[in-house]
Design a protein around this motif. Structure first.
Motif, PDB file in Angstrom:
ATOM      1  N   PRO A 202      44.286  21.738  12.946  1.00 23.92           N
ATOM      2  CA  PRO A 202      44.821  20.644  13.764  1.00 23.92           C
ATOM      3  C   PRO A 202      44.784  19.346  12.961  1.00 23.92           C
TER       4      PRO A 202
ATOM      5  N   SER B 116      49.748  12.496  10.530  1.00 21.61           N
ATOM      6  CA  SER B 116      50.797  13.082  11.373  1.00 21.61           C
ATOM      7  C   SER B 116      52.179  12.819  10.793  1.00 21.61           C
TER       8      SER B 116
ATOM      9  N   LYS C 238      57.007  19.155   7.373  1.00 20.88           N
ATOM     10  CA  LYS C 238      57.688  20.069   8.294  1.00 20.88           C
ATOM     11  C   LYS C 238      59.202  19.969   8.121  1.00 20.88           C
TER      12      LYS C 238
ATOM     13  N   GLU D  48      54.430  24.217  12.676  1.00 19.87           N
ATOM     14  CA  GLU D  48      53.434  23.889  13.701  1.00 19.87           C
ATOM     15  C   GLU D  48      53.610  24.812  14.889  1.00 19.87           C
ATOM     16  N   ARG D  49      52.501  25.045  15.575  1.00 15.78           N
ATOM     17  CA  ARG D  49      52.541  25.835  16.807  1.00 15.78           C
ATOM     18  C   ARG D  49      51.534  25.238  17.776  1.00 15.78           C
ATOM     19  N   SER D  50      51.819  25.391  19.021  1.00 19.06           N
ATOM     20  CA  SER D  50      50.906  24.897  20.051  1.00 19.06           C
ATOM     21  C   SER D  50      49.833  25.938  20.302  1.00 19.06           C
ATOM     22  N   GLU D  51      48.633  25.437  20.420  1.00 20.14           N
ATOM     23  CA  GLU D  51      47.486  26.284  20.748  1.00 20.14           C
ATOM     24  C   GLU D  51      46.715  25.539  21.824  1.00 20.14           C
ATOM     25  N   GLY D  52      47.041  25.820  23.063  1.00 20.74           N
ATOM     26  CA  GLY D  52      46.484  25.042  24.171  1.00 20.74           C
ATOM     27  C   GLY D  52      47.064  23.640  24.127  1.00 20.74           C
ATOM     28  N   VAL D  53      46.199  22.636  24.083  1.00 21.98           N
ATOM     29  CA  VAL D  53      46.670  21.249  24.023  1.00 21.98           C
ATOM     30  C   VAL D  53      46.775  20.742  22.588  1.00 21.98           C
ATOM     31  N   ARG D  54      46.359  21.561  21.634  1.00 18.31           N
ATOM     32  CA  ARG D  54      46.407  21.149  20.221  1.00 18.31           C
ATOM     33  C   ARG D  54      47.635  21.723  19.529  1.00 18.31           C
ATOM     34  N   ARG D  55      48.044  21.013  18.503  1.00 16.47           N
ATOM     35  CA  ARG D  55      49.090  21.524  17.623  1.00 16.47           C
ATOM     36  C   ARG D  55      48.421  21.929  16.320  1.00 16.47           C
TER      37      ARG D  55
ATOM     38  N   TYR E 292      48.817  23.203  12.441  1.00 17.31           N
ATOM     39  CA  TYR E 292      49.739  23.124  11.311  1.00 17.31           C
ATOM     40  C   TYR E 292      49.312  24.126  10.254  1.00 17.31           C
TER      41      TYR E 292
END
Length: 108
Positions: A28, A44, A51, A58-65, A67
């Motif tokens: 993250p 960021s 990117k 990037e992928r979402s994992e819950g509320v986190r992104r 990388y």
């Protein structure tokens, strides 16, 4: 010429450091930014440029992104760099053959 874009993007030392921090796996932004001399928002921004160049995903994992390095994004850059190795080997073979022929000619 995607390798040109990759080279331009990785020319920035801070961006290169951000990219290298992803070498060990997905992270993250707060983990990537930890200990860096730039702010988390700056990291960021660097991630966004990486990117856009196709080097990071990037992928979402819950509320986190999360990388990570996009391995396919490195394929063209790697192929371009490896072409230099092929050229160097070809030049070596030609020089070795030329040298061998010259040596044989002198022995006659």
């Amino acid at each position: 010429m995607a390798y040109g874009s990759a080279l331009a993007v990785l020319a920035d030392p801070t961006r290169r450091e951000v990219f290298e921090r992803l070498r060990a796996g997905a992270r993250p932004v707060n983990v990537i930014a930890a200990g860096m001399p730039v702010s988390r928002p700056a990291v960021s921004q660097h991630l966004r440029v990486l990117k856009d160049a196709g080097l990071v995903e990037e992928r979402s994992e819950g509320v986190r992104r999360m990388y990570s390095v996009r391995r396919e994004g490195l394929a063209e850059l790697r192929a371009w760099l490896e072409s230099f190795w092929g050229d160097a080997l070809d030049a070596f073979v030609l020089e070795a053959e030329r040298s061998y022929k010259a040596k044989r000619k002198r022995k006659k």
